[in-house]
Write a protein that holds these residues in place. Sequence first.
Motif, short mmCIF file in Angstrom:
data_model
loop_
_atom_site.label_atom_id
_atom_site.label_comp_id
_atom_site.label_asym_id
_atom_site.label_seq_id
_atom_site.Cartn_x
_atom_site.Cartn_y
_atom_site.Cartn_z
N VAL A 156 0.87 -1.18 0.00
CA VAL A 156 0.00 0.00 0.00
C VAL A 156 0.90 1.23 0.00
O VAL A 156 1.75 1.39 0.88
N ASP A 157 0.73 2.09 -1.00
CA ASP A 157 1.43 3.37 -1.07
C ASP A 157 0.46 4.47 -0.69
O ASP A 157 -0.59 4.62 -1.32
N ILE A 158 0.82 5.24 0.32
CA ILE A 158 0.02 6.40 0.72
C ILE A 158 0.87 7.64 0.46
O ILE A 158 1.88 7.87 1.13
N ARG A 159 0.47 8.43 -0.53
CA ARG A 159 1.18 9.68 -0.86
C ARG A 159 0.44 10.82 -0.18
O ARG A 159 -0.76 10.98 -0.31
N PHE A 160 1.17 11.63 0.56
CA PHE A 160 0.61 12.77 1.28
C PHE A 160 0.65 13.99 0.37
O PHE A 160 1.72 14.52 0.09
N VAL A 161 -0.52 14.41 -0.12
CA VAL A 161 -0.59 15.45 -1.15
C VAL A 161 -0.89 16.84 -0.61
O VAL A 161 -0.71 17.82 -1.31
N ARG A 162 -1.36 16.93 0.64
CA ARG A 162 -1.67 18.23 1.26
C ARG A 162 -1.18 18.24 2.71
O ARG A 162 -1.16 17.21 3.36
N PRO A 163 -0.83 19.41 3.21
CA PRO A 163 -0.41 19.49 4.62
C PRO A 163 -1.57 19.23 5.57
O PRO A 163 -2.72 19.54 5.25
N GLY A 164 -1.25 18.68 6.71
CA GLY A 164 -2.26 18.40 7.73
C GLY A 164 -1.81 17.21 8.57
O GLY A 164 -0.67 16.77 8.51
N THR A 165 -2.73 16.65 9.34
CA THR A 165 -2.45 15.49 10.18
C THR A 165 -3.36 14.35 9.76
O THR A 165 -4.59 14.52 9.67
N VAL A 166 -2.77 13.18 9.51
CA VAL A 166 -3.51 12.02 9.02
C VAL A 166 -3.25 10.86 9.98
O VAL A 166 -2.10 10.57 10.32
N ALA A 167 -4.31 10.18 10.40
CA ALA A 167 -4.18 8.97 11.21
C ALA A 167 -4.28 7.77 10.27
O ALA A 167 -5.31 7.55 9.63
N VAL A 168 -3.20 7.00 10.18
CA VAL A 168 -3.15 5.81 9.33
C VAL A 168 -3.36 4.60 10.24
O VAL A 168 -2.59 4.38 11.18
N THR A 169 -4.40 3.79 9.95
CA THR A 169 -4.71 2.62 10.77
C THR A 169 -4.31 1.36 10.01
O THR A 169 -4.73 1.15 8.86
N ILE A 170 -3.50 0.51 10.67
CA ILE A 170 -2.97 -0.70 10.06
C ILE A 170 -3.33 -1.89 10.96
O ILE A 170 -2.94 -1.92 12.13
N PRO A 171 -4.04 -2.90 10.44
CA PRO A 171 -4.32 -4.08 11.25
C PRO A 171 -3.14 -5.06 11.21
O PRO A 171 -2.54 -5.28 10.16
N LYS A 172 -2.81 -5.64 12.39
CA LYS A 172 -1.75 -6.64 12.46
C LYS A 172 -1.99 -7.50 13.70
O LYS A 172 -2.20 -6.97 14.79
N ASP A 173 -1.97 -8.82 13.52
CA ASP A 173 -2.14 -9.78 14.60
C ASP A 173 -3.44 -9.56 15.37
O ASP A 173 -3.49 -9.65 16.60
N GLY A 174 -4.51 -9.28 14.67
CA GLY A 174 -5.82 -9.11 15.30
C GLY A 174 -6.02 -7.77 16.00
O GLY A 174 -7.05 -7.55 16.62
N ARG A 175 -5.06 -6.87 15.93
CA ARG A 175 -5.19 -5.55 16.57
C ARG A 175 -5.02 -4.48 15.52
O ARG A 175 -4.36 -4.67 14.50
N GLU A 176 -5.60 -3.32 15.78
CA GLU A 176 -5.44 -2.17 14.88
C GLU A 176 -4.45 -1.19 15.50
O GLU A 176 -4.58 -0.82 16.65
N HIS A 177 -3.45 -0.80 14.70
CA HIS A 177 -2.43 0.12 15.15
C HIS A 177 -2.57 1.42 14.36
O HIS A 177 -2.70 1.40 13.14
N THR A 178 -2.55 2.53 15.08
CA THR A 178 -2.71 3.83 14.44
C THR A 178 -1.39 4.60 14.50
O THR A 178 -0.78 4.73 15.56
N ILE A 179 -0.97 5.09 13.34
CA ILE A 179 0.22 5.93 13.22
C ILE A 179 -0.24 7.33 12.84
O ILE A 179 -0.92 7.50 11.81
N THR A 180 0.09 8.30 13.65
CA THR A 180 -0.27 9.68 13.35
C THR A 180 0.83 10.28 12.47
O THR A 180 2.00 10.30 12.86
N VAL A 181 0.45 10.77 11.29
CA VAL A 181 1.41 11.32 10.35
C VAL A 181 1.12 12.82 10.22
O VAL A 181 0.01 13.22 9.83
N VAL A 182 2.13 13.63 10.54
CA VAL A 182 2.04 15.08 10.37
C VAL A 182 2.67 15.41 9.03
O VAL A 182 3.81 15.03 8.75
N VAL A 183 1.95 16.14 8.20
CA VAL A 183 2.43 16.50 6.87
C VAL A 183 2.60 18.02 6.83
O VAL A 183 1.65 18.76 7.09
N ARG A 184 3.80 18.47 6.52
CA ARG A 184 4.09 19.91 6.45
C ARG A 184 4.12 20.37 5.02
O ARG A 184 4.44 19.72 4.13
#
Length: 184
Positions: A156-184
């Motif tokens: 999965v390629d996620i290209r950040f095209v505008r500034p802001g804050t994006v929460a990316v949720t990824i499932p792994k081993d039956g749990r969901e993990h959220t990565i907060t991405v700040v885009v400047r």
Amino acid sequence: MNAASFRRLVVVLAATAGVAACGADAVSPLPVQPPGPSRSTPTPATPATTTMPATTPATAGSPTRPPPTSARPVPAPPEPTRTRGTPRTTPPPADATPACQGAVRYDLPLAETEIELLRSLCFATGAVLRIQGIGPGLVTVDRPELVSQQYEAGVVDIRFVRPGTVAVTIPKDGREHTITVVVR
């Protein structure tokens, strides 16, 4: 007579001949050599210096006077433009800080990464978060208007095209993990 003595003799003869031909007042000291009695006596520490006689044969009867000095002032050293410890007046560019990466591709192989330890990332606009080893439609973002997302062959390629804050949720081993991405 060795070579150093011969060179010294040639320099002294050349200087004496020039003074005798032009007169005592025609020769002035070099700006880097101070006038005075130290110039009239040779020193053993400086074998290449020339000696100037106090009187010339043409003016043997006249009183000796010191040679004229250069009227040029010695320039002062330049002022320092910045002292150590002075804080910067302008902030560094956003893509140069170690906490926020530029417009890079950040590879995240799920099989080799402890995703629980990865909480947040910072990128410049145009960066790509590449998540490797996941099925289609499993990765979600909370702000789809800020990204361009594409899936192909377990990546999965996620290209950040505008500034802001994006929460990316990824499932792994039956749990969901959220990565907060700040885009400047």
